[in-house]
Structures are given as C-alpha cells and as structure tokens.
Design a protein around this motif. Structure first.
Motif, PDB file in Angstrom:
ATOM      1  N   UNK A 138       0.829  -1.205   0.000  1.00  0.00           N
ATOM      2  CA  UNK A 138       0.000   0.000   0.000  1.00  0.00           C
ATOM      3  C   UNK A 138       0.864   1.256   0.000  1.00  0.00           C
ATOM      4  N   UNK A 139       1.913   1.273   0.804  1.00  0.00           N
ATOM      5  CA  UNK A 139       2.817   2.433   0.853  1.00  0.00           C
ATOM      6  C   UNK A 139       3.463   2.675  -0.506  1.00  0.00           C
ATOM      7  N   UNK A 140       3.958   1.602  -1.105  1.00  0.00           N
ATOM      8  CA  UNK A 140       4.603   1.734  -2.421  1.00  0.00           C
ATOM      9  C   UNK A 140       3.616   2.238  -3.470  1.00  0.00           C
ATOM     10  N   UNK A 141       2.399   1.701  -3.455  1.00  0.00           N
ATOM     11  CA  UNK A 141       1.404   2.133  -4.432  1.00  0.00           C
ATOM     12  C   UNK A 141       1.006   3.587  -4.211  1.00  0.00           C
ATOM     13  N   UNK A 142       0.914   3.995  -2.957  1.00  0.00           N
ATOM     14  CA  UNK A 142       0.567   5.389  -2.676  1.00  0.00           C
ATOM     15  C   UNK A 142       1.649   6.324  -3.216  1.00  0.00           C
ATOM     16  N   UNK A 143       2.906   6.028  -2.938  1.00  0.00           N
ATOM     17  CA  UNK A 143       4.004   6.883  -3.403  1.00  0.00           C
ATOM     18  C   UNK A 143       4.062   6.905  -4.929  1.00  0.00           C
ATOM     19  N   UNK A 144       3.959   5.733  -5.548  1.00  0.00           N
ATOM     20  CA  UNK A 144       4.051   5.658  -7.012  1.00  0.00           C
ATOM     21  C   UNK A 144       2.913   6.420  -7.690  1.00  0.00           C
ATOM     22  N   UNK A 145       1.701   6.288  -7.163  1.00  0.00           N
ATOM     23  CA  UNK A 145       0.573   6.963  -7.806  1.00  0.00           C
ATOM     24  C   UNK A 145       0.558   8.462  -7.513  1.00  0.00           C
ATOM     25  N   UNK A 184      -5.847   7.685  -3.747  1.00  0.00           N
ATOM     26  CA  UNK A 184      -6.986   7.499  -2.846  1.00  0.00           C
ATOM     27  C   UNK A 184      -7.407   6.043  -2.788  1.00  0.00           C
ATOM     28  N   UNK A 185      -7.152   5.292  -3.854  1.00  0.00           N
ATOM     29  CA  UNK A 185      -7.436   3.860  -3.840  1.00  0.00           C
ATOM     30  C   UNK A 185      -6.415   3.126  -2.959  1.00  0.00           C
ATOM     31  N   UNK A 186      -5.150   3.545  -3.024  1.00  0.00           N
ATOM     32  CA  UNK A 186      -4.156   2.973  -2.106  1.00  0.00           C
ATOM     33  C   UNK A 186      -4.546   3.270  -0.662  1.00  0.00           C
ATOM     34  N   UNK A 195      -3.445  -5.254   2.771  1.00  0.00           N
ATOM     35  CA  UNK A 195      -2.310  -4.971   1.893  1.00  0.00           C
ATOM     36  C   UNK A 195      -2.374  -5.984   0.750  1.00  0.00           C
ATOM     37  N   UNK A 196      -2.933  -5.577  -0.361  1.00  0.00           N
ATOM     38  CA  UNK A 196      -3.166  -6.501  -1.458  1.00  0.00           C
ATOM     39  C   UNK A 196      -1.852  -7.044  -2.008  1.00  0.00           C
ATOM     40  N   UNK A 197      -1.769  -8.350  -2.230  1.00  0.00           N
ATOM     41  CA  UNK A 197      -0.589  -8.896  -2.903  1.00  0.00           C
ATOM     42  C   UNK A 197      -0.444  -8.277  -4.289  1.00  0.00           C
ATOM     43  N   UNK A 198       0.789  -8.177  -4.775  1.00  0.00           N
ATOM     44  CA  UNK A 198       1.034  -7.533  -6.058  1.00  0.00           C
ATOM     45  C   UNK A 198       0.252  -8.196  -7.187  1.00  0.00           C
ATOM     46  N   UNK A 199       0.138  -9.531  -7.141  1.00  0.00           N
ATOM     47  CA  UNK A 199      -0.562 -10.210  -8.229  1.00  0.00           C
ATOM     48  C   UNK A 199      -2.058  -9.894  -8.221  1.00  0.00           C
ATOM     49  N   UNK A 200      -2.584  -9.507  -7.069  1.00  0.00           N
ATOM     50  CA  UNK A 200      -3.982  -9.085  -6.985  1.00  0.00           C
ATOM     51  C   UNK A 200      -4.111  -7.633  -7.436  1.00  0.00           C
ATOM     52  N   UNK A 201      -3.244  -6.767  -6.924  1.00  0.00           N
ATOM     53  CA  UNK A 201      -3.305  -5.345  -7.270  1.00  0.00           C
ATOM     54  C   UNK A 201      -3.118  -5.109  -8.764  1.00  0.00           C
ATOM     55  N   UNK A 202      -2.390  -5.994  -9.432  1.00  0.00           N
ATOM     56  CA  UNK A 202      -2.124  -5.827 -10.860  1.00  0.00           C
ATOM     57  C   UNK A 202      -3.022  -6.702 -11.738  1.00  0.00           C
TER      58      UNK A 202
END
Length: 370
Positions: A138-145, A184-186, A195-202
């Motif tokens: 979640x932290x990584x996705x928030x920063x990236x987005x 906001x989704x993160x 904390x969604x696994x990467x394979x789920x988030x993608x």
C-alpha cells in the motif's frame, strides 16, 4: 444575465449503490480544516472558498467504515489534495516541478526530510501517520501513484500555459492521473487494514474496476464544472471574474471532459454534457461487469479484495453525493441542482453579482440527514 440553462445527467439515480456516511463526519472535517488553516496563509476570500470545500465530508462518504485514526488521516489527506489542486492552478510548469520534488521528498522520507514549504510540511504530517499502519504494498502504491499525479499536474500546467486543449483520448489518459483517484485507492487499503498482494493489485479485473471508478469520479465532476465552461470555451474569457469558487476553470484550465468533448466533436454545451453523462453511465456498467470476473485467491485474500471492491463502490456513490454538498461546484444551490438537475449558465465578462460569487456558508446537509 443569460437565462440559458443546461440539464445535468441523472447520475445519482443511475448509481445503484447505497450512500453511507461515517458518523464522525462533521468532527473530522472540522479538524482537517483547522489543520490546513494553521499552515496555509489564505486571504479572507480564499479562506471562505476553502471552508466551502468540505473535503472531509467526501472522506466520510468514501470511507464510511474508517475508525477515528484512519478517518482523520484520510480526511487530512483529501483536504490537502484539494487545496494543493487549487494552488497548482496558479503554477507554471517550472513551479509545478519544484513543488512536486518537495512533495515526493517528503513522501520518501517523511521523518528525515526538512523543508519550510507548506506543501512539504503538510505532506510530512499526513504521511508519517499513513506509514504507521499501512502495509508495504500500500505504501509503495501510494508513493508511485502520487508521483504519477504530480507528473500529470505538471503536464496540465504546460497545457494551461500553451492554452492547449488535448484530444479526447489524450485527455482521458491524463485525467486518470490528475484526478488523484489512484492514491486514494491505495488509501483504501490503509483504511481497511489490508495490503493486497502484487498479483492481486495488478490483476486485469482489479485494474479495470479502478479505471471505471476513476472515470466515473473524475468525469462526473467534469460535468459539475459546467457552470462556466461555456464562458471559457465559447468566449475564451477568464471565468475567475464570473465564478470565483470554481478556481480550476477560472484559471482557464482546458483539462475538463466537457470542454474537450465540445472542442473535439464540435458539440454545443448540452450535447457535450449528455455525451459526458453517457460515459459516466457506461463506467458503472463496466464496474459491474468486471466485478463478476474476479477470480478467487483463497479466503484470506478474498476478504481483502472484498473490502477493496467495497471501497471502490463507496468512492463511486460517495463522490456523486458529495458533489452537491460541497460549495465547490454549485455554491449553496447544490441541493436544488441535485433535485432538479437544472443549472443556469452564468453570463460572461464578469456580470455575476458579488453575492453570487461569495455565496458560501458552513452549513451542509448529509445524505440521510446525518
């Protein structure tokens, strides 16, 4: 004053989801306003406009199950986000880059990064709380987005400087980042404690549902900006003198769905609004179609996915109802516009009265009377 009117699409009636409100709505909104006002050096006029925003109300509609800590941090973040969005309308591309660098530095090191810039201090404040409970994904996705959002804001500043109106396909791609929905989704993972696994988030179905939600949220708000698109697109005047609370359009921002449709398809205002409304309706249909294609990842992950999808649904319906609560789009006329969907287009060349321009107060009605 012109008597020309347009009819907004009936997006609320088309949305099948129940609207829910976090019971701490008013308290968290008030605290977030105080949090921003301590740092922001607003003029009295901008302070009045800010108090009409009610971003904390949007938070309570979109995260109705959040506990006190997670709701307050989320409310602070959304209040910051809208405030920054208004500030960014005055940035040139170089200023946008500089501010973006400050925000990203604060996100990457919220404890160690030192700055005297307001955006940096506010970012350090909300994000140091975010990382207390959020998972690494979640932290990584928030920063990236957030990075994608800030890059899009810089592109928007460039287009505004060049007075360029993008084609529809280009606009839609950029709007999905300038909407700031993705971070906001993160945030939904942070609020739900997942904390969604990467394979789920993608996964393609998850990405498609996020895209449909993003489009509905950003496009419906594009329709809500219609009160002064006509004065910008058809007369090329600066609408700040006509419609003061709509700061985004007052900066002659061409990044608006209806404006792009009018320009790309040579449509009049009502036809462009109807076109945008049809796109919003199809977004909800897309969301439901993709919901039924979700696979199973096992009981534990499926529970996390269910919470995430519920969060997307809450964003769809919550943002729709909030559009008529905030003073950002319709001033105090929001409840009437919600009921009748009729919007009177203001005349160009600054003919709106002072009362119309300053028609804000601190009262607002929540769905269900909460």
């Amino acid at each position: 004053m012109s008597c020309e009117q347009i009819i907004l699409p009936n997006l609320v009636a088309h949305c099948p989801y129940p609207v829910r409100v976090n019971p701490r709505c008013r308290e968290s909104n008030s605290k977030s306003e105080d949090w921003i006002l301590k740092e922001a050096n607003f003029t009295e006029r901008k302070r009045k406009l800010f108090l009409g925003l009610k971003a904390g109300v949007l938070t309570s509609l979109c995260y109705p199950d959040a506990d006190d800590f997670h709701l307050q941090m989320s409310s602070d973040y959304l209040t910051f986000l809208f405030t920054f969005d208004d500030w960014s309308d005055e940035f040139d591309p170089m200023e946008s880059d500089t501010i973006a660098d400050c925000i990203m530095a604060a996100l990457r090191d919220p404890h160690g990064f030192e700055t005297d810039k307001t955006v940096g201090k506010l970012t350090k404040s909300y994000f140091s709380r975010y990382i207390q409970t959020a998972g690494p994904g979640s932290i990584r996705r928030f920063i990236d987005t957030m990075d994608l959002y800030l890059q899009a804001v810089t592109q928007q500043a460039t287009d505004r400087t060049d007075q360029a109106i993008p084609d529809l396909e280009t606009y839609i791609g950029l709007r999905r980042d300038t909407s700031a929905c993705r971070p906001c989704f993160a945030l939904m993972e942070f609020v739900a404690g997942v904390d969604l696994p990467d394979e789920v988030a993608s996964h393609p179905a998850i990405l498609a549902m996020e895209e449909a939600t993003n489009d509905l949220v950003s496009w419906s708000n594009a329709s809500s900006h219609l009160r002064n698109i006509r004065t910008f697109v058809l007369t090329n005047l600066n609408p700040q003198d006509i419609f003061s609370f709509n700061v985004e359009q007052s900066r002659r921002d061409t990044h608006n769905l209806v404006a792009v449709i009018m320009h790309t398809h040579d449509l009049d205002t009502q036809a462009a609004v109807d076109f945008a409304g049809d796109l919003c309706h199809k977004s909800i249909e897309r969301f439901e179609t993709e919901r039924h294609t979700l696979p199973s990842w096992g009981p534990e992950v499926d529970r996390a996915v269910e919470a995430y999808v519920q969060g997307l649904q809450d964003w769809i319906v919550g943002s729709l109802h909030w559009s008529f609560i905030t003073k950002r789009y319709f001033g105090q006329a929001g409840p009437e516009v919600k009921k009748h969907r009729t919007v009177k287009l203001l005349a160009p060349a600054g003919s709106a009265s002072k009362q119309e321009l300053e028609d804000f107060d601190d009262d607002y009605i929540l769905p269900g009377g909460l």
